[in-house]
Design a protein around this motif. Structure first.
Motif, mmCIF file in Angstrom:
data_model
loop_
_atom_site.group_PDB
_atom_site.id
_atom_site.type_symbol
_atom_site.label_atom_id
_atom_site.label_comp_id
_atom_site.label_asym_id
_atom_site.label_seq_id
_atom_site.Cartn_x
_atom_site.Cartn_y
_atom_site.Cartn_z
ATOM 1 N N GLU A 164 -2.494 6.568 -4.550
ATOM 2 C CA GLU A 164 -3.775 6.522 -3.845
ATOM 3 C C GLU A 164 -4.873 5.864 -4.681
ATOM 4 O O GLU A 164 -5.723 5.146 -4.157
ATOM 5 N N GLU A 165 -4.866 6.114 -5.996
ATOM 6 C CA GLU A 165 -5.952 5.609 -6.840
ATOM 7 C C GLU A 165 -5.772 4.154 -7.266
ATOM 8 O O GLU A 165 -6.640 3.584 -7.934
ATOM 9 N N HIS B 289 -5.347 -2.438 1.776
ATOM 10 C CA HIS B 289 -5.918 -1.852 2.991
ATOM 11 C C HIS B 289 -7.067 -2.715 3.517
ATOM 12 O O HIS B 289 -7.180 -2.933 4.731
ATOM 13 N N ARG B 290 -7.919 -3.197 2.617
ATOM 14 C CA ARG B 290 -9.034 -4.037 3.049
ATOM 15 C C ARG B 290 -8.529 -5.341 3.650
ATOM 16 O O ARG B 290 -9.084 -5.846 4.636
ATOM 17 N N PRO C 28 -6.073 0.323 -7.445
ATOM 18 C CA PRO C 28 -7.004 -0.651 -6.852
ATOM 19 C C PRO C 28 -6.291 -1.653 -5.949
ATOM 20 O O PRO C 28 -6.886 -2.156 -4.995
ATOM 21 N N ARG D 279 -3.790 -0.957 -3.971
ATOM 22 C CA ARG D 279 -3.581 -0.314 -2.672
ATOM 23 C C ARG D 279 -4.847 -0.437 -1.823
ATOM 24 O O ARG D 279 -4.776 -0.751 -0.633
ATOM 25 N N GLN D 280 -5.982 -0.199 -2.441
ATOM 26 C CA GLN D 280 -7.248 -0.323 -1.718
ATOM 27 C C GLN D 280 -7.478 -1.766 -1.267
ATOM 28 O O GLN D 280 -7.948 -2.012 -0.147
ATOM 29 N N ALA E 274 0.825 -1.207 0.000
ATOM 30 C CA ALA E 274 0.000 0.000 0.000
ATOM 31 C C ALA E 274 0.859 1.257 0.000
ATOM 32 O O ALA E 274 0.523 2.255 -0.644
#
Length: 378
Positions: free
Chosen positions: A257-258, A266-267, A260, A262-263, A252
């Protein structure tokens, strides 16, 4: 036109096949009556012979002859044209009308709601049509037909493989990615995509083949986010939560930031328990990979007792206080580390029941269990 003629003939044949028993019902009755009448006449002839031989008295013969005569009269009355009652005729008429109404009604409904004037559209003709008007299934069929004739077309395999994966056809996706690598050589993106398809094929488990594909991808590009994500998942499924958390956090941090991935990282971290921490109380810690390694110096019996004690203590605490979702995660992972899938599935059932089934905590726990390969149906 030929189609409609054949359809009409088939409908007529089916209707006649159903109506045939009703049309031949009287003939069956008449045939049975004739047989019974022949039997009664034979009985009369035998009675006369027995009377002449003195085997039966005249009074008994007269009585028997009268009884047989009454049966013959009754049978002739039943077989007469007037014996067909109104109820019997009505039943046959209703059955005949019902059989005829079905095809008539179905044809009428099709004429109103169907498209009898639409021309035939065979698959071959649809595949040869405008691609912009084709469905996804038709486009896939067209690509498969092309690749069957041109199996060395790398672009075709590379285009079709991710489509298979998105549709959940993971086995086909695995074959397509392998064919692409065979024809065009390995790349980090192709090896990582192959690994993900293998994970999908295994129901979400990072198998040895999948991990090998991710390792090959990282050897070609150490920053490949797909391979890094699934390698961290492999560590989590092994019970090594600390390494998994570290790998996902590093992923991450390296991505914009954008991204997918990385998201997704985090999840994954949010759904992963932290494992042993400084504020863990004695008896609340579950056996991680590090615990098992440290226990190598113990005797087999002592090591097993230590592990069983840790798991039993955690399980007992959750039976008293089942509201601790983090503790449920540790218990599930402990059972997976020990290879006790049945106990893991049972613990998941108890946890979901304790957390009110449809709650957000229960849903999150089910999602976490799936990353460990635990299914509620086990």
């Amino acid at each position: 036109m030929l189609f409609w003629v054949l359809a009409a003939l088939l409908t007529l044949a089916a209707s006649l096949a159903v109506m045939y028993p009703f049309l031949r019902g009287r003939r069956k009755v008449a045939s049975g009556a004739q047989h019974d009448l022949s039997v009664y006449r034979d009985q009369l002839a035998e009675l006369e012979q027995e009377m002449r031989r003195g085997l039966i008295s005249k009074e008994d013969a007269t009585e028997a002859r009268a009884e047989i005569g009454r049966r013959i009269l009754r049978l002739e009355q039943e077989d007469s044209p007037g014996s067909w009652t109104a109820s019997g005729r009505t039943a046959r008429a209703v059955a005949t009308v019902a059989v005829l109404v079905v095809p008539v009604l179905s044809w009428s409904l099709y004429a109103l709601t169907g498209s009898p004037g639409m021309p035939a559209s065979p698959l071959e003709q649809r595949l040869a049509g405008d691609p912009a008007q084709a469905t996804v299934e038709e486009l896939i069929a067209r690509a498969e037909a092309f690749l069957a004739s041109n199996p060395d077309d790398v672009r075709g395999w590379e285009t079709l493989a991710p489509i298979y994966a998105r549709l959940g056809r993971y086995s086909d996706a695995v074959d397509a990615y392998r064919k692409t690598i065979e024809l065009s050589g390995a790349s980090a993106a192709r090896e990582a995509a192959l690994g993900e398809a293998l994970v999908g094929q295994a129901g979400g488990i990072v198998t040895a083949d999948a991990e090998a594909a991710f390792a090959r991808a990282l050897s070609l590009d150490g920053a490949n986010p797909r391979a890094r994500f699934f390698m961290a998942m492999a560590r989590a499924q092994e019970g090594n939560a600390a390494d998994a958390r570290s790998m996902w956090n590093a992923l991450a941090a390296d991505l914009p930031e954008e991204s997918p991935w990385r998201q997704a990282a985090h999840r994954a971290v949010a759904g992963l328990s932290a494992g042993p921490r400084e504020d863990d109380q004695p008896g609340q810690k579950d056996p991680t990979q590090e615990d098992l390694a440290a226990a190598d110096q113990m005797s087999p019996q002592a090591r097993q007792e230590m592990i069983e004690g840790m798991v039993s203590s955690l399980d007992a605490r959750l039976r008293e206080d089942p509201s601790d979702t983090d503790a449920w995660r540790r218990l599930l992972r402990s059972y997976v580390v020990l290879g006790r899938q049945e106990e893991a599935a049972d613990a998941l059932q108890r946890a979901v029941a304790a957390l009110d089934g449809q709650s957000a905590e229960a849903t999150a726990l089910i999602d976490y269990a799936e990353t460990l390969g635990i299914s509620r149906s086990e």
